[in-house]
Design an enzyme around this catalytic site. Sequence first.
Site, PDB file in Angstrom:
ATOM      1  N   LYS A 178       0.888  -1.170   0.000  1.00 54.45           N
ATOM      2  CA  LYS A 178       0.000   0.000   0.000  1.00 54.45           C
ATOM      3  C   LYS A 178       0.928   1.222   0.000  1.00 54.45           C
ATOM      4  O   LYS A 178       1.468   1.602   1.041  1.00 54.45           O
ATOM      5  CB  LYS A 178      -0.880  -0.021   1.263  1.00 54.45           C
ATOM      6  CG  LYS A 178      -2.213   0.675   1.121  1.00 54.45           C
ATOM      7  CD  LYS A 178      -2.140   2.160   0.840  1.00 54.45           C
ATOM      8  CE  LYS A 178      -1.848   2.956   2.081  1.00 54.45           C
ATOM      9  NZ  LYS A 178      -1.666   4.405   1.763  1.00 54.45           N
ATOM     10  N   GLU A 254      10.145   1.369  10.567  1.00 55.32           N
ATOM     11  CA  GLU A 254      11.108   2.466  10.415  1.00 55.32           C
ATOM     12  C   GLU A 254      10.314   3.764  10.555  1.00 55.32           C
ATOM     13  O   GLU A 254       9.503   4.087   9.678  1.00 55.32           O
ATOM     14  CB  GLU A 254      11.786   2.405   9.048  1.00 55.32           C
ATOM     15  CG  GLU A 254      12.647   1.156   8.881  1.00 55.32           C
ATOM     16  CD  GLU A 254      13.321   1.070   7.524  1.00 55.32           C
ATOM     17  OE1 GLU A 254      13.842  -0.012   7.211  1.00 55.32           O
ATOM     18  OE2 GLU A 254      13.301   2.061   6.775  1.00 55.32           O
ATOM     19  N   CYS A 288      13.864  11.058   6.641  1.00 60.91           N
ATOM     20  CA  CYS A 288      13.773  10.676   8.057  1.00 60.91           C
ATOM     21  C   CYS A 288      15.116  10.807   8.756  1.00 60.91           C
ATOM     22  O   CYS A 288      15.172  11.044   9.945  1.00 60.91           O
ATOM     23  CB  CYS A 288      13.279   9.244   8.160  1.00 60.91           C
ATOM     24  SG  CYS A 288      14.351   8.102   7.283  1.00 60.91           S
ATOM     25  N   GLU A 390       9.546  16.339  15.387  1.00 57.60           N
ATOM     26  CA  GLU A 390       9.920  16.155  13.983  1.00 57.60           C
ATOM     27  C   GLU A 390       9.048  17.063  13.111  1.00 57.60           C
ATOM     28  O   GLU A 390       7.819  16.997  13.165  1.00 57.60           O
ATOM     29  CB  GLU A 390       9.707  14.701  13.558  1.00 57.60           C
ATOM     30  CG  GLU A 390      10.102  14.471  12.108  1.00 57.60           C
ATOM     31  CD  GLU A 390       9.778  13.066  11.588  1.00 57.60           C
ATOM     32  OE1 GLU A 390       8.611  12.641  11.717  1.00 57.60           O
ATOM     33  OE2 GLU A 390      10.681  12.406  11.064  1.00 57.60           O
TER      34      GLU A 390
HETATM   35  P1  NAD Z   1       2.533   8.361   7.442  1.00 58.57           P
HETATM   36  O1  NAD Z   1       2.742   7.562   8.676  1.00 58.57           O
HETATM   37  O2  NAD Z   1       1.542   9.448   7.464  1.00 58.57           O
HETATM   38  O3  NAD Z   1       2.096   7.427   6.232  1.00 58.57           O
HETATM   39  C1  NAD Z   1       2.871   6.329   5.846  1.00 58.57           C
HETATM   40  C2  NAD Z   1       1.983   5.287   5.218  1.00 58.57           C
HETATM   41  O4  NAD Z   1       1.091   4.779   6.209  1.00 58.57           O
HETATM   42  C3  NAD Z   1       1.089   5.823   4.093  1.00 58.57           C
HETATM   43  O5  NAD Z   1       1.035   4.844   3.084  1.00 58.57           O
HETATM   44  C4  NAD Z   1      -0.252   5.986   4.774  1.00 58.57           C
HETATM   45  O6  NAD Z   1      -1.351   5.921   3.899  1.00 58.57           O
HETATM   46  C5  NAD Z   1      -0.247   4.804   5.713  1.00 58.57           C
HETATM   47  N1  NAD Z   1      -1.136   4.917   6.868  1.00 58.57           N
HETATM   48  C6  NAD Z   1      -1.486   6.033   7.544  1.00 58.57           C
HETATM   49  N2  NAD Z   1      -2.312   5.724   8.573  1.00 58.57           N
HETATM   50  C7  NAD Z   1      -2.482   4.375   8.546  1.00 58.57           C
HETATM   51  C8  NAD Z   1      -3.213   3.437   9.340  1.00 58.57           C
HETATM   52  N3  NAD Z   1      -3.930   3.829  10.393  1.00 58.57           N
HETATM   53  N4  NAD Z   1      -3.156   2.129   9.009  1.00 58.57           N
HETATM   54  C9  NAD Z   1      -2.419   1.713   7.974  1.00 58.57           C
HETATM   55  N5  NAD Z   1      -1.715   2.548   7.169  1.00 58.57           N
HETATM   56  C10 NAD Z   1      -1.723   3.860   7.461  1.00 58.57           C
HETATM   57  O7  NAD Z   1       3.977   8.892   7.015  1.00 58.57           O
HETATM   58  P2  NAD Z   1       4.333   9.842   5.798  1.00 58.57           P
HETATM   59  O8  NAD Z   1       3.816  11.195   6.123  1.00 58.57           O
HETATM   60  O9  NAD Z   1       3.937   9.167   4.533  1.00 58.57           O
HETATM   61  O10 NAD Z   1       5.933   9.839   5.874  1.00 58.57           O
HETATM   62  C11 NAD Z   1       6.660  10.718   6.665  1.00 58.57           C
HETATM   63  C12 NAD Z   1       7.067  10.028   7.958  1.00 58.57           C
HETATM   64  O11 NAD Z   1       7.782   8.836   7.657  1.00 58.57           O
HETATM   65  C13 NAD Z   1       8.024  10.853   8.793  1.00 58.57           C
HETATM   66  O12 NAD Z   1       7.666  10.738  10.138  1.00 58.57           O
HETATM   67  C14 NAD Z   1       9.365  10.200   8.551  1.00 58.57           C
HETATM   68  O13 NAD Z   1      10.319  10.394   9.559  1.00 58.57           O
HETATM   69  C15 NAD Z   1       8.980   8.773   8.412  1.00 58.57           C
HETATM   70  N6  NAD Z   1      10.008   8.026   7.678  1.00 58.57           N
HETATM   71  C16 NAD Z   1      10.830   7.189   8.368  1.00 58.57           C
HETATM   72  C17 NAD Z   1      11.840   6.504   7.699  1.00 58.57           C
HETATM   73  C18 NAD Z   1      12.803   5.608   8.415  1.00 58.57           C
HETATM   74  O14 NAD Z   1      13.558   4.910   7.747  1.00 58.57           O
HETATM   75  N7  NAD Z   1      12.828   5.597   9.731  1.00 58.57           N
HETATM   76  C19 NAD Z   1      11.970   6.659   6.323  1.00 58.57           C
HETATM   77  C20 NAD Z   1      11.113   7.522   5.663  1.00 58.57           C
HETATM   78  C21 NAD Z   1      10.109   8.197   6.346  1.00 58.57           C
HETATM   79  O1  6OD Z   2      18.488   3.936   2.819  1.00 63.48           O
HETATM   80  C1  6OD Z   2      17.557   3.278   3.315  1.00 63.48           C
HETATM   81  O2  6OD Z   2      17.526   2.037   3.255  1.00 63.48           O
HETATM   82  C2  6OD Z   2      16.478   3.973   3.990  1.00 63.48           C
HETATM   83  N1  6OD Z   2      15.532   3.199   4.572  1.00 63.48           N
HETATM   84  C3  6OD Z   2      16.431   5.321   3.967  1.00 63.48           C
HETATM   85  C4  6OD Z   2      15.456   6.100   4.607  1.00 63.48           C
HETATM   86  C5  6OD Z   2      15.288   7.384   4.265  1.00 63.48           C
HETATM   87  C6  6OD Z   2      14.312   8.190   4.917  1.00 63.48           C
HETATM   88  O3  6OD Z   2      13.796   9.159   4.434  1.00 63.48           O
END
Ligand code: NAD
Ligand code: 6OD
Length: 486
Positions: A178, A254, A288, A390
């Site tokens: 998804k 993550e 992130c 964040e």
């Molecule tokens: P988000 O949590 O809003 O959404 C991520 C995904 O989850 C989307 O596909 C969304 O539709 C889905 N989703 C939302 N609510 C849900 C629920 N209740 N049940 C199932 N699915 C659900 O995140 P975003 O805004 O898309 O991304 C930004 C966030 O992601 C930031 O907090 C960022 O730090 C984090 N992030 C972390 C990493 C990492 O590697 N740690 C990498 C990239 C992004």
């Molecule tokens: O490099 C990766 O494998 C990874 N998960 C990166 C995450 C980036 C976050 O925005």
Amino acid sequence: MQLIRHFINGEFVESAAGKTFEKRSPVDDRVIATVCEAGSAEVDAAVSAARAALRGDWGRLNVAQRVDLLYGVADEITRRFDDFVAAEMADTGQPHHVMTHAFIPRGAANFKVFADVIKNVPTESFMLDTPDGKGALNYALRVPKGVIGVISPWNAPFLLMTWKVGPALACGNTVVVKPSEETPLTTSLLGEVMNKVGVPRGVYNVVNGFGPDSAGAFLTQHPKVDAITFTGETRTGTAIMKAAAEGVRDVSFELGGKNAGIVFADADFDAAVDGIFRSAFLNSGQVCLGTERVYVERPIFDRFVQALKAKAEAVKYGRPEDHGSNYGPLISAEHKQKVLSYYAKAVEEGATVVTGGGVPEMPAELASGHCVQPTIWTGLPETASVVQEEIFGPCCHIRPFDSDDEVIDLANANEYGLSTTIWTTNLSRAHSVAARIEVGIAWINSWFLRDLRTAFGGAKRSGIGREGGVHSLEFYTETRNICAKL
Ligand code: NAD
Ligand code: 6OD
């Protein structure tokens, strides 16, 4: 207008109920695609197809055959490189060079690396002494976990989705993905690649939609999904963990970060400024691993702030396909409002705005897009919300420090623990500081330098588990021990 459909059992299909939503360009807010929204019927169909594939041709492949298919997927991504670059630029609005040098090549690498890992990593065996002197041989098999639900975010959509699909398939699982509602294009394109290469039907499935009360929730709550891998916000992780608790399903998370960058006075100054600039502003700060808290040793503090300001003020706004531009918009109007509300809050909390803090002047055709200025603050207490929470935008707060112990305490005084970047020419200090920062990933004199064989993940509220190399195998397989009495 492009119609983005689901990809279920090897076919592109629309929703039975006919529900759709609009995908808008971050660059100018134009509608660029209509996306089908999955209901529980489509999620059910995708999960059933994935279950059936486990028992079909895919489940019967040996490792070498699976590895060949995954190499084929990587090669086909590379052959269609320009299509993936164009789709990801349209979805995210980020510059061409970010796609061509980082995000799209990583999609291909995510399949190749895990094909190599699964081919080369042994399992354990133990000889057990028994009273009759004949002994017993224990050996482990790695078996697929089953159907993996993959929930991915919008900030680096193709990199982050394939980072999970690559190892899941290498381990013999099937997936239902998804993608974020903000960025459905490359996940859909990957369906074409799977068919072209001959990956059996039902191995890779995609359902589009939102989170709560939509495809995301239907997928994570589905009883026939065996494990869930998720990248996104910590708050969403909480909701998904509750869903996974039903049926005691495994999760790999993550999540968010509020990462500290630490610059010592003995650092290679220009390299440190470049490194912090990239870590704060690449992808318009929507990474992130990005640095939103910068700590600079006092003797170089003022010079560092001025140098970072100069670079932030020199970014080139523009369309992603314009090769002169190096800076793009935020993903959506909603995210822009969130980031701008933090810009206003920083001022309310007493920040000195070194640069930025608002919306840049843009040419008329881009004025309705979602660009905000790269923004630097100083002078805030550590308790300020822009220092603790964040923001996920192109901004950072810079504060001076005077000792190793002080900066370590500052870096650790946050509920997140994803990554840090440390800049110094004193490597023994670098190693000792890196070991004391409570994160999953510490970079020394670099940032986002990735070796896909290493453990990747977050400490504290930044995640659960590690992926990468053999760590991915831990999540995407069950280890079955066989004990044979000799
Ligand atoms: P988000 O949590 O809003 O959404 C991520 C995904 O989850 C989307 O596909 C969304 O539709 C889905 N989703 C939302 N609510 C849900 C629920 N209740 N049940 C199932 N699915 C659900 O995140 P975003 O805004 O898309 O991304 C930004 C966030 O992601 C930031 O907090 C960022 O730090 C984090 N992030 C972390 C990493 C990492 O590697 N740690 C990498 C990239 C992004
Ligand atoms: O490099 C990766 O494998 C990874 N998960 C990166 C995450 C980036 C976050 O925005």
